[in-house]
Design a protein around this motif. Structure first.
Motif, short mmCIF file in Angstrom:
data_model
loop_
_atom_site.label_atom_id
_atom_site.label_comp_id
_atom_site.label_asym_id
_atom_site.label_seq_id
_atom_site.Cartn_x
_atom_site.Cartn_y
_atom_site.Cartn_z
N LYS A 310 40.13 57.59 -24.04
CA LYS A 310 40.43 58.56 -24.89
C LYS A 310 42.05 59.04 -24.49
O LYS A 310 42.64 59.52 -24.69
CB LYS A 310 40.11 59.96 -25.62
N LYS A 311 42.19 59.17 -22.45
CA LYS A 311 42.74 59.92 -22.57
C LYS A 311 43.72 58.95 -22.34
O LYS A 311 45.48 58.95 -22.28
CB LYS A 311 42.49 61.06 -20.84
N LEU A 312 44.04 57.78 -22.27
CA LEU A 312 44.82 56.56 -22.50
C LEU A 312 46.19 56.97 -22.73
O LEU A 312 45.77 56.68 -24.03
CB LEU A 312 44.23 55.09 -22.13
N THR A 313 47.46 56.23 -22.84
CA THR A 313 48.61 56.01 -23.42
C THR A 313 49.67 54.66 -22.95
O THR A 313 48.74 53.83 -22.49
CB THR A 313 49.14 57.52 -23.80
N ASP A 314 50.41 54.68 -24.13
CA ASP A 314 51.49 53.24 -23.70
C ASP A 314 51.71 53.32 -22.74
O ASP A 314 51.75 52.14 -22.18
CB ASP A 314 52.49 53.61 -24.81
N ALA A 315 51.91 53.93 -21.83
CA ALA A 315 52.25 53.74 -20.51
C ALA A 315 50.81 53.66 -19.22
O ALA A 315 51.77 53.41 -18.54
CB ALA A 315 52.45 55.39 -19.94
N CYS A 316 49.70 53.45 -19.76
CA CYS A 316 49.09 52.67 -19.29
C CYS A 316 49.12 51.20 -18.82
O CYS A 316 49.20 51.01 -17.52
CB CYS A 316 48.09 52.41 -19.37
N ILE A 317 50.12 50.58 -19.78
CA ILE A 317 50.44 49.12 -19.38
C ILE A 317 51.43 48.56 -18.42
O ILE A 317 51.18 48.23 -17.62
CB ILE A 317 51.06 48.14 -21.32
N PRO A 318 52.51 49.23 -18.58
CA PRO A 318 53.42 49.34 -18.01
C PRO A 318 52.62 49.35 -16.17
O PRO A 318 53.22 49.18 -15.38
CB PRO A 318 54.48 49.97 -17.64
N ASP A 342 51.96 49.99 -30.70
CA ASP A 342 52.74 49.23 -31.05
C ASP A 342 53.78 48.95 -29.64
O ASP A 342 53.90 47.88 -28.78
CB ASP A 342 53.82 48.66 -32.15
N ASN A 343 53.58 49.87 -29.17
CA ASN A 343 54.44 49.70 -28.07
C ASN A 343 54.15 49.83 -26.73
O ASN A 343 54.99 48.94 -25.65
CB ASN A 343 55.26 51.77 -27.55
N ALA A 344 52.97 49.93 -26.50
CA ALA A 344 51.91 48.90 -25.57
C ALA A 344 52.08 47.47 -25.50
O ALA A 344 51.73 47.35 -24.67
CB ALA A 344 50.79 49.46 -26.20
N ILE A 345 51.65 47.00 -26.80
CA ILE A 345 51.32 45.19 -27.10
C ILE A 345 52.66 44.74 -26.95
O ILE A 345 52.63 43.73 -26.36
CB ILE A 345 51.00 45.37 -27.84
N LEU A 346 53.74 45.63 -27.23
CA LEU A 346 54.82 45.18 -26.74
C LEU A 346 55.67 44.90 -25.09
O LEU A 346 56.58 44.16 -24.71
CB LEU A 346 56.36 46.10 -27.22
N SER A 347 54.73 45.80 -24.40
CA SER A 347 55.17 45.83 -23.06
C SER A 347 54.43 44.64 -22.64
O SER A 347 54.50 43.98 -21.51
CB SER A 347 54.40 47.53 -21.88
N LEU A 348 53.21 44.75 -23.07
CA LEU A 348 51.77 43.74 -22.94
C LEU A 348 52.59 42.36 -23.40
O LEU A 348 52.78 41.08 -21.73
CB LEU A 348 50.76 43.64 -23.24
N ALA A 349 52.98 42.07 -23.88
CA ALA A 349 53.95 40.62 -24.46
C ALA A 349 55.17 40.29 -24.16
O ALA A 349 55.33 39.16 -23.44
CB ALA A 349 54.23 40.88 -25.92
N LYS A 350 56.17 41.22 -22.95
CA LYS A 350 56.79 41.31 -21.96
C LYS A 350 56.18 40.57 -20.83
O LYS A 350 57.21 39.63 -20.21
CB LYS A 350 58.03 42.72 -22.25
N THR A 351 55.57 41.04 -20.27
CA THR A 351 55.21 40.65 -19.40
C THR A 351 54.56 38.35 -19.28
O THR A 351 54.89 38.32 -17.92
CB THR A 351 53.42 41.12 -18.62
#
Length: 489
Positions: A310-318, A342-351
Motif C-alpha cells: 500500500k505504500k507504493l506510488t506511480d514512482a515505483c515503476i520508473p 494510469d501514469n504508472a502504466i504509461l511509464s510501463l508501456a514506454k519501457t
C-alpha cells in the motif's frame, strides 16, 4: 467409461508410469475402489489425487500395507515402485504417516495437504509420534506437510519442536521441505531443519507464527546452498532475518508474501542476489525506495509481485526500470495498490518490456488510459500489445466499456486470459468473446491463469501454453469463425 474400468484399463497399460487424478475422487466412490488398484501396473512411479476422502484412502492403504506383510509373500505388492505421491485429504494423521512408510518403501517425494472442516481430535490428527515415521527407509528427498486454512483457521497443534527435532534426525538427506500450519514450532525446531539437512535446496514455511529472525542467525556458518525459500505469513520475521538469509547467494526464488514487518531494508539485502528471478512481496511494508534498490540490482528478475503493497506510488515503476533488472520481467503483479494510477502504466508501456502476464486488478485509479497504452505498446517491432498473454483489470474503478474496444483485433493478438468487471457493458463483452474464441474471459473476480504463484511441485515455474496449429493460423490473419469459448461468469 466407469471410473473403476478407467483405472483398471489405464493401469494395465504398461506405457503409463504416472497418474494424476486432479478432481474429487469421492464423486466416484465404489465398494471395490481399493481392489481396483490391485491391478495397477508395477511400473507406476508417480500418483497424484486432487482430493481423496480418508475412508477411500484408508481402504487403499490397508491393501497396500497388507501386501507388504510376510504372510502375503505370494501376493503381488501394490505400488512396489511408487516414488512420488501427492494427496489432498480430510486430515493428515499419525496412522496415515505410518501406513505410507510401511507400504511405500520406494517413496522419494511425499506431498500431503489437508483442509479440516472441524478442529481435529487427537486420533485424527498429526502428532510428534507421526513425524517419527517419516523417511524410515532413508531415501526421501522431498516432504510437504500443509494444513490448509480453506475452511477453518486450524493448525497442527499437537506438533512442537520435539517432533521436528525427531524428524530432522532421520531426514538429513532431504533436498526440499515444505511445512504449513505448525503454529507450536519455534525457532528451535526450524533451526534443527536448517542445521541437520545439509542437502536442503528448497525451504517453504507458511503460517510460521513463532518463526523469528533467530532462525537465520548463523545460517552463514552452515554449508547450505538454498535456491528456493518461501516464508509466507511469518509475521515475526523482520529485515534482519532477510539480511541473514541473503548470505545464501544462490537464491533464485523468494516468496515473502504477507510478512507484514518486512520493509525497504530487506529489499536492499536482496538486491545483491545475482541469480534471483522470482520475488513475491505481496502485503509487505515496502515503499518506492525499496523498489529502487531492486532497480539497481544485477539479477535476472522475471517474476515480480507487489500486490497489496500500500505504500507504493506511480514512482515505483520508473525506479524499477531505471536499471537493467526490470527489463527481464515477464510476470508482473501490481494489484490492490491504492495509489497506482494510469501514469504508472504509461511509464510501463514506454519501457516496451515484453511482459507476458500483467495483473493490475482492484486499483481504484486505473482506467481506460492504461488499457489504451498497453494495447498500443509495440515490442521489438511486433504488433500492438504483442507480448501480452494475460491481463487482469478486474474491479479497476475507472475502466469503462470504452476499454473493451481495445481488445478487438489487431490489439493483444496473443491474449489468452482477460479479467474484467462483469457489470461493464455486457453486450460488448459477449461480442468480444465471440470475436476472440481463444480468450478466456473472467468477469467475477477469479484469479487468472494456471496459478503459477502457488505451484507446489514446480515452485513457481511457468510455461506458456503453446499455440496449436488452428490458433496459429487464426492469429496470422485468417478470419476466425465463431466458436465456443471458456468464459467464467
Amino acid at each position: 467409461m466407469h471410473f473403476s474400468n478407467f483405472i483398471a484399463s489405464t493401469m494395465n497399460d504398461s506405457k503409463h508410469n504416472s497418474l494424476s487424478l486432479l478432481f474429487d475422487v469421492a464423486e466416484f466412490e465404489h465398494p471395490e475402489f481399493a481392489q481396483v488398484w490391485a491391478t495397477a501396473s508395477d511400473k507406476l512411479t508417480s500418483l497424484e489425487f486432487g482430493y481423496i476422502p480418508m475412508s477411500m484412502l484408508t481402504a487403499l492403504l490397508v491393501l497396500v500395507v497388507e501386501t507388504r506383510q510376510p504372510s502375503c509373500v505370494l501376493r503381488p505388492s501394490v505400488f512396489p515402485n511408487l516414488q512420488k505421491l501427492c494427496l489432498s485429504v480430510d486430515y493428515i494423521t499419525d496412522v496415515l504417516m505410518s501406513s505410507l512408510s510401511i507400504g511405500l518403501p520406494s517413496l522419494t517425494h511425499l506431498d500431503l495437504q489437508d483442509a479440516p472442516i472441524a478442529e481435529p481430535i487427537q486420533s485424527s490428527d498429526l502428532t510428534n509420534l507421526g513425524l517419527q515415521h517419516i523417511n524410515q527407509h532413508g531415501i526421501l528427498k522431498h516432504i510437504s506437510l500443509i494444513r490448509s486454512q480453506e475452511f477453518l483457521f486450524t493448525y497442527f497443534r499437537r506438533v512442537n519442536d520435539l517432533g521436528i527435532l525427531l524428524m530432522s534426525d532421520s531426514c538429513a538427506s532431504l533436498e526440499s521441505i515444505s511445512l504449513g500450519g505448525f503454529c507450536r514450532v519455534t525457532d528451535t525446531g526450524f533451526r534443527a531443519i536448517i542445521h541437520s539437512c545439509s542437502n536442503l535446496r528448497k525451504l517453504r514455511i507458511s503460517h510460521g507464527s513463532q518463526l523469528t529472525d533467530l532462525v537465520f542467525h548463523d545460517i552463514s556458518a552452515t554449508s547450505l546452498s538454498l535456491t528456493h525459500v518461501s516464508l509466507r505469513w511469518c509475521n515475526l520475521l523482520t529485515n534482519i532475518g532477510i539480511k541473514r538469509l541473503s548470505f545464501n547467494t544462490d537464491l533464485t526464488v523468494i516468496d515473502l508474501r504477507d510478512c507484514r514487518n518486512l520493509g525497504d531494508e530487506a529489499l536492499e539485502s536482496l538486491s545483491y542476489l545475482h541469480k534471483l528471478h522470482t520475488l513475491l512481496l505481496d502485503g509487505t511494508d515496502i515503499s518506492d525506495i525499496g523498489v529502487s534498490f531492486l532497480g539497481r540490482g544485477g539479477f535476472p528478475l522475471s517474476s515480480l509481485s507487489l500486490r497489496g503493497c500500500k505504500k507504493l506510488t506511480d514512482a515505483c515503476i520508473p525506479s524499477l526500470f531505471r536499471g537493467s533488472v526490470g527489463h527481464g520481467i515477464q510476470m508482473f503483479d501490481l494489484s490492490r495498490i491504492p495509489n497506482l494510477s494510469d501514469n504508472a502504466i504509461l511509464s510501463l508501456a514506454k519501457t516496451r518490456i515484453p511482459i507476458v502476464e500483467l495483473r493490475i486488478r482492484e486499483c481504484p485509479l486505473i482506467g481506460d488510459t492504461s488499457v489504451m497504452a498497453l494495447a498500443s505498446m509495440q515490442v521489438e517491432g511486433g504488433s500492438f500489445g504483442s507480448s501480452m498473454h494475460l491481463l487482469d483489470i478486474f474491479d479497476c474503478d475507472r475502466i469503462t466499456p470504452l476499454a473493451i474496444r481495445w481488445f478487438k483485433k489487431p490489439y493483444f493478438p496473443r491474449l489468452r486470459w482477460l479479467g474484467v468487471t462483469g457489470c461493464l457493458n455486457r453486450d460488448m463483452v459477449d461480442a468480444l468473446v465471440r470475436s476472440r474464441p481463444f480468450v478466456h474471459v473472467a468477469c467475477r473476480g477469479e484469479e487468472l491463469g494456471n496459478g503459477f504463484w502457488d505451484s507446489s511441485f514446480g515452485w513457481y515455474h511457468h510455461e506458456e501454453d503453446e499455440l496449436d496449429e488452428l490458433e496459429q493460423w487464426l492469429l496470422e490473419g485468417e478470419d476466425a469463425s465463431d466458436g465456443e469459448v471458456d468464459i467464467m461468469v
